[in-house]
Design an enzyme around this catalytic site. Structure first.
Site, PDB file in Angstrom:
ATOM      1  N   GLY A  24     -18.656   3.021   9.787  1.00  0.00           N
ATOM      2  CA  GLY A  24     -19.728   2.746   8.830  1.00  0.00           C
ATOM      3  C   GLY A  24     -20.261   1.335   8.924  1.00  0.00           C
ATOM      4  O   GLY A  24     -21.455   1.084   8.720  1.00  0.00           O
ATOM      5  N   ASP A  52      -3.133   4.675  -2.764  1.00  0.00           N
ATOM      6  CA  ASP A  52      -4.372   5.102  -2.120  1.00  0.00           C
ATOM      7  C   ASP A  52      -5.068   6.212  -2.903  1.00  0.00           C
ATOM      8  O   ASP A  52      -6.252   6.476  -2.697  1.00  0.00           O
ATOM      9  CB  ASP A  52      -4.056   5.591  -0.701  1.00  0.00           C
ATOM     10  CG  ASP A  52      -5.130   5.218   0.296  1.00  0.00           C
ATOM     11  OD1 ASP A  52      -5.848   4.228   0.059  1.00  0.00           O
ATOM     12  OD2 ASP A  52      -5.258   5.919   1.318  1.00  0.00           O
ATOM     13  N   ARG A  96       0.868  -1.180   0.000  1.00  0.00           N
ATOM     14  CA  ARG A  96       0.000   0.000   0.000  1.00  0.00           C
ATOM     15  C   ARG A  96       0.903   1.227   0.000  1.00  0.00           C
ATOM     16  O   ARG A  96       1.747   1.390   0.869  1.00  0.00           O
ATOM     17  CB  ARG A  96      -0.896   0.017   1.234  1.00  0.00           C
ATOM     18  CG  ARG A  96      -1.756   1.273   1.333  1.00  0.00           C
ATOM     19  CD  ARG A  96      -2.582   1.276   2.610  1.00  0.00           C
ATOM     20  NE  ARG A  96      -3.380   2.483   2.733  1.00  0.00           N
ATOM     21  CZ  ARG A  96      -2.967   3.603   3.325  1.00  0.00           C
ATOM     22  NH1 ARG A  96      -1.752   3.665   3.853  1.00  0.00           N
ATOM     23  NH2 ARG A  96      -3.752   4.657   3.400  1.00  0.00           N
ATOM     24  N   HIS A 132      -8.205   6.907   0.543  1.00  0.00           N
ATOM     25  CA  HIS A 132      -9.073   5.740   0.753  1.00  0.00           C
ATOM     26  C   HIS A 132      -9.488   5.110  -0.570  1.00  0.00           C
ATOM     27  O   HIS A 132     -10.497   4.403  -0.640  1.00  0.00           O
ATOM     28  CB  HIS A 132     -10.342   6.106   1.544  1.00  0.00           C
ATOM     29  CG  HIS A 132     -10.107   6.473   2.972  1.00  0.00           C
ATOM     30  ND1 HIS A 132     -10.799   7.486   3.605  1.00  0.00           N
ATOM     31  CD2 HIS A 132      -9.252   5.976   3.900  1.00  0.00           C
ATOM     32  CE1 HIS A 132     -10.390   7.596   4.862  1.00  0.00           C
ATOM     33  NE2 HIS A 132      -9.446   6.684   5.068  1.00  0.00           N
TER      34      HIS A 132
END
EC number: 2.7.2.15
Length: 402
Positions: free
Chosen positions: A328, A143, A86, A175
């Site tokens: 969420g 990202d 990442r 994100h």
């Protein structure tokens, strides 16, 4: 080719390394863990949620050596066929994931001033992994890359052109790996054609962002040049009038660095509540009648609802609103309050489905009468990174994402 190939996913943060080992055939997680406190005397490694063990060497290289040793103990080292990294920021150079080459490393280094805390750590992870796993194909997953489909009118700031042209000042969004994974899963859950769909994805965690996904592509997102813009978050202010901060500076004699710390580390849910940045703590206080905790949550919800509605304007039609991220996925209270706030869009809640545990996985939480579907889809950034590595590394991908 290994008989039992696995993908090692590495996420180097500013002081930590999160890692997962996934079976390349079905992306099942075989092993995971975190090395934290890197470059400090308190550095430790925890594997599969086990007891933290002190690290003998506190650097990124030392932590990755310890991780490689844990793989070796489980006879997984020789099975590592691919490594996915990442990468926090790809600037405007990287529009998709890429096999890591010397040129890719040079370009990551070029854009690293945009995210110095994270990108340089990401580069340390790449260099260490190259030494520990020579010859293994490594893939960089950015990202920011999912948002590179935004049009100039969505990513430009209303600033003098020279700042964009000379300094690269623009909105990049973050994100992206989560928004991409969740939107792909949403097309399946809601039975939508990817090339004819409109979604708003709300990734809500300690960091939080909204993304408008039109026909499978990001067309707008709430975070900007840095992850500070947009929603109010755990300790980040989100959108704030620059003039307000200029006035604060004039009244308090705080430096730019001081104010940057305030808006990133001392604001948001923590700043308003004065209690905590952890929503679980604030929800408990909400039910106990703590006024500032209630105000912090109401402000958080108001910002989420306003950004969801605003992002819907970037779509040709709104097929669904998707909740993901730690908050969420797990907070039925936040989902309920947001949906009530968005009654203007025709949202209606299915209370029983909304109150179900997140262990139930993907589910629709709006009623049958709702004009717009709302759903919960757990994110899985590690799986998305592994899938990109599998795709670029030419290993057979799981059918659902093939």
């Amino acid at each position: 080719m290994n008989e039992f190939p696995v993908v090692l996913v590495i996420n180097c943060g500013s002081s930590s390394i999160k890692f997962s080992v996934l079976d390349a055939s079905d992306c099942e997680v075989l092993m995971s863990g975190i090395a934290d406190g890197i470059n400090s005397e308190n550095a430790f490694l925890s594997v599969n949620g086990g007891e933290p063990a002190p690290l003998a060497h506190h650097s990124y290289e030392g932590a990755l050596k310890a991780i490689a040793f844990e793989l070796e103990k489980r006879n997984l080292n020789d099975s590592v066929a691919l490594i996915g990294h990442r990468i926090a920021h790809g600037g405007s150079i990287f529009t998709e994931s890429a096999i890591i080459t010397d040129e890719v490393i040079d370009n990551i280094r070029r854009v690293s001033p945009l995210a110095p805390l994270h990108n340089y750590a990401n580069l340390s992870g790449i260099e260490s992994a190259q030494q520990l796993f020579p010859g293994v194909t490594q893939v960089a997953v950015f990202d920011t890359s999912f948002h590179q489909t935004m049009a100039p009118e969505a990513y430009l700031y209303g600033l003098p052109w020279k700042y964009y042209e000379e300094l690269g000042v623009r909105r990049y969004g973050f994100h992206g790996t989560s928004h991409r994974y969740v939107s792909q899963r949403a097309h399946s859950l809601l039975n939508l054609a990817e090339d004819d769909s409109g979604l708003v994805v709300a990734h809500l965690g300690n960091g939080a962002s909204i993304c408008a996904v039109r026909n499978g592509q990001s067309v707008d997102t709430s975070m900007g040049m840095t992850p500070l813009e947009g929603l109010m978050m755990g300790t980040r202010s989100g959108d704030v009038d620059f003039g307000a901060m200029s006035w604060v500076a004039s009244q308090t004699n705080q430096s730019l660095g001081d104010l940057e710390r305030v808006v990133n580390k001392e604001s948001g849910l923590l700043g308003i509540s004065g209690l905590s940045s952890d929503l679980r703590v604030l929800e408990k206080a909400w039910h106990e009648g703590h006024e500032r905790a209630q105000l912090a949550i109401k402000t958080f919800v108001h910002r989420i609802a306003r950004h969801i509605a605003g992002h819907a304007a970037s779509l040709r039609r709104l097929d669904g609103i998707i909740f993901t991220g730690g908050i969420g996925e797990n907070s039925s209270l936040i989902r309920r309050l947001v949906m009530e706030h968005l009654a203007v869009l025709g949202l209606e809640i299915d209370t029983e489905m909304n109150n179900r545990s997140n262990s139930c996985g993907e589910r629709i939480v709006s009623s049958e009468n709702a004009r717009v579907i709302c759903a919960v889809i757990p994110t899985n950034e590690e799986k998305m990174i592994a899938l990109d590595a599998i795709h670029l590394g030419k290993v057979n991908a799981p059918a659902e994402f093939a």
